[in-house]
Structure formats: C-alpha cells, structure tokens
Design an enzyme around this catalytic site. Structure first.
Site, PDB file in Angstrom:
ATOM      1  N   ASP A  69      23.575  28.415  33.933  1.00  0.00           N
ATOM      2  CA  ASP A  69      23.986  26.961  33.978  1.00  0.00           C
ATOM      3  C   ASP A  69      22.882  26.035  33.479  1.00  0.00           C
ATOM      4  O   ASP A  69      22.297  26.302  32.536  1.00  0.00           O
ATOM      5  CB  ASP A  69      24.426  26.657  35.472  1.00  0.00           C
ATOM      6  N   TRP A  70      22.536  24.954  34.010  1.00  0.00           N
ATOM      7  CA  TRP A  70      21.787  23.998  33.760  1.00  0.00           C
ATOM      8  C   TRP A  70      20.316  24.470  33.684  1.00  0.00           C
ATOM      9  O   TRP A  70      19.416  24.011  32.769  1.00  0.00           O
ATOM     10  CB  TRP A  70      21.561  22.680  34.557  1.00  0.00           C
TER      11      TRP A  70
ATOM     12  N   GLU B  54      26.011  33.480  32.121  1.00  0.00           N
ATOM     13  CA  GLU B  54      26.691  32.039  32.228  1.00  0.00           C
ATOM     14  C   GLU B  54      25.770  30.666  31.854  1.00  0.00           C
ATOM     15  O   GLU B  54      25.718  29.894  32.375  1.00  0.00           O
ATOM     16  CB  GLU B  54      27.221  31.799  33.657  1.00  0.00           C
TER      17      GLU B  54
ATOM     18  N   HIS C 250      31.747  31.785  37.128  1.00  0.00           N
ATOM     19  CA  HIS C 250      30.339  31.026  36.779  1.00  0.00           C
ATOM     20  C   HIS C 250      29.423  31.349  37.679  1.00  0.00           C
ATOM     21  O   HIS C 250      28.129  31.670  37.198  1.00  0.00           O
ATOM     22  CB  HIS C 250      30.582  29.583  36.515  1.00  0.00           C
TER      23      HIS C 250
END
Length: 289
Positions: A99-100, A123, A265
């Site tokens: 993610d981030w 992811e 996710h």
C-alpha cells in the site's frame, strides 16, 4: 494467534515514532500503508526474525507514532521514514512493503540504492495509475474521496477507511480485538487527518504532478535495477490484479514471484505465514552475500 511485541520509540524530526522489532542481524524494514500500522505485520515478523532484525515502524501520524501538525504529504512521510532509518542507523536494509508503504519504500530504495539490499512487495503500486487500473467499486469511490468536502466527510467524519474499506479488503473476519487495535489510533475526527490525506496524495492520472514525477522515477528505475525483488502474489488482489501481476512478472528484472494464495488488499491478515515463509526463504537464498 496474534504475536505481540513491546513498543519502542525513537525521536525523528522532533516527534516520536513508534516501532516494534524482533531478531538480530541485517535489518528488515516493514512499511505499512493506509489506514493501518505496524500491527498489520505482527504475525509476519516472527518469520522474518529468523533471518534478520525485523523492524516495523508506524508511519508518522499513524499507529502509536506522534501526530505533529504537518501536511501529511507524500514528501512528509518520506522525510520521516528517512529520518527513522538514520535515527536507528540502519544499513543494508531489506524492505517489505505494501500500500502506501510501497510508494514510500520504492522511493526510498530508488533514492538510497546503496543502503537497500532487496525489496519484498505485495499489493503495491509499481507504476503510475489511472482509473482503468482500479476495480469497478474502487473506481467509483476513489475520485470522490480525493475531493473536498467528500473526502473529509467520508474519511475524517465517517471513518470509512476503518469502518468499511479495511474489513472489505480482508477475506476473513477480523476478531473484535483486532478491529479495536486498528481503530485505536483514530478516535476523533482530528486524529484521522493522516488517513484522510493519503488518497489525494496518490499520483493519479498525472496529479499531483510532483508525486507523479517521483513515482515515474522509481517505476522506471524498477524496470532496470538488478536489486533483488520478491513479488508476493495474491488472487484476486486489488492494487495488483491479474493484468498488473503479469506486467510485473514480464517487466521487472531479478524478480522472484511467490503465489501466496487468496487475498484482497490487506493480505497480511489472510496469509501471514505464507508471506513470512516466502520472505525468509527468499532472504536465505537470493540475498546471501
């Protein structure tokens, strides 16, 4: 069974950043994304700790880290992560990102190539995105949450990321205490500013321009660097769907792919053992000096 780790703190740019660690040896730095914390990695860390010093940090404003009065832009998060690495004196890092954490981690590796041994990702965002890259349900909500006042209402006031997106992006049902652990850092509207800021900072169809350039930079670098990479693949995935997975496997050099099974996710909540074992095996074979 949830592993617990003792909280540790280090001062970075005048604020305390929280982290947990286990194991000794070369550092393995875990970077989470939105709206999570180091808690996301709790059941993966014990596997990594067998092959190195596993360290999971809470990004600034997230988890148990302080919430200074800053913009919470991409550049801010990068600065604090760089400061964290310096404060702990981490050298020859293996990054584990999602993610981030992937936008921050890929950028860190690109800008500090000499200090990174390898990158394990899942992811993650490996190249700039536009709407067609997103699943239909995300395609509708994403442009909305990037704009004021909708983002504010949904994320800060409505807590949509923790109430809806987090559980929706995990296959299994989280236990009550797990939900509570994720929600703990964000009890008030004001406390959710970092969560609310992330969506508008994702480079999307070329905007924000500076963030887009940063991502183009690391994406082009990923296509040529011989740095060892571990791609942990999930089905159906969200950030990395079937098409994106095929692009990654075709495009990135020195890549090891491990299929870790079913996941959306927040794959760490569904397959922590598969992820942890894959990282440990890859580090033992690919990253041997």
């Amino acid at each position: 069974h949830t592993h617990t780790h003792n909280p540790k703190y280090v001062e970075v740019l005048g604020s305390k950043m929280h982290y947990v660690e286990e194991g000794i040896g070369e550092p393995i730095l875990f970077l989470h994304g939105n709206p999570t914390s180091s808690y996301l990695w709790r059941n993966i860390i014990p596997h990594a700790a067998k092959v190195g010093r596993a360290i999971a940090v809470d990004l600034i404003g997230m988890g148990k880290s302080d919430k200074p009065d800053i913009g919470y832009h991409y550049d801010d998060h990068s600065r604090y992560v760089e400061g964290f690495v310096e404060a702990l004196g981490l050298k020859d890092i293996t990054l584990v990102i999602q993610d981030w954490g992937s936008l921050i981690g890929f950028r860190y590796a690109h800008e500090h190539e000499a200090n990174v041994r390898g990158i394990a990702f899942m992811e993650a965002t490996v190249r700039p995105l536009d709407l067609s890259d997103l699943p239909l349900d995300t395609r509708i909500i994403f442009p909305v949450i990037r704009t004021f006042p909708f983002g504010y209402l949904l994320i800060q006031a409505g807590n949509i990321f923790l109430n809806k997106l987090l559980p929706d992006m995990i296959i299994r049902k989280l236990a009550k205490e797990e939900v509570a652990a994720y929600k703990a850092p964000f009890p008030t509207i004001k406390s959710r500013k970092p969560v609310a800021k992330f969506p508008s900072e994702v480079p999307f169809s070329g905007k924000p321009a500076a963030n887009h350039q940063t991502m183009v930079g690391y994406s082009e670098w990923l296509k040529v660097t011989q740095m060892p990479k571990l791609f942990l693949k999930f089905s159906p995935g969200v950030a990395i769907n079937k098409e994106m997975a095929e692009w990654i496997e075709k495009t990135l050099p020195n890549l090891t792919t491990v299929d870790c099974g079913a996941g959306r996710h927040f794959v760490q909540e569904d397959e922590p053992d598969a992820i942890g074992q894959a990282i440990a095996a890859w580090m033992s074979t690919q990253l041997k000096k």
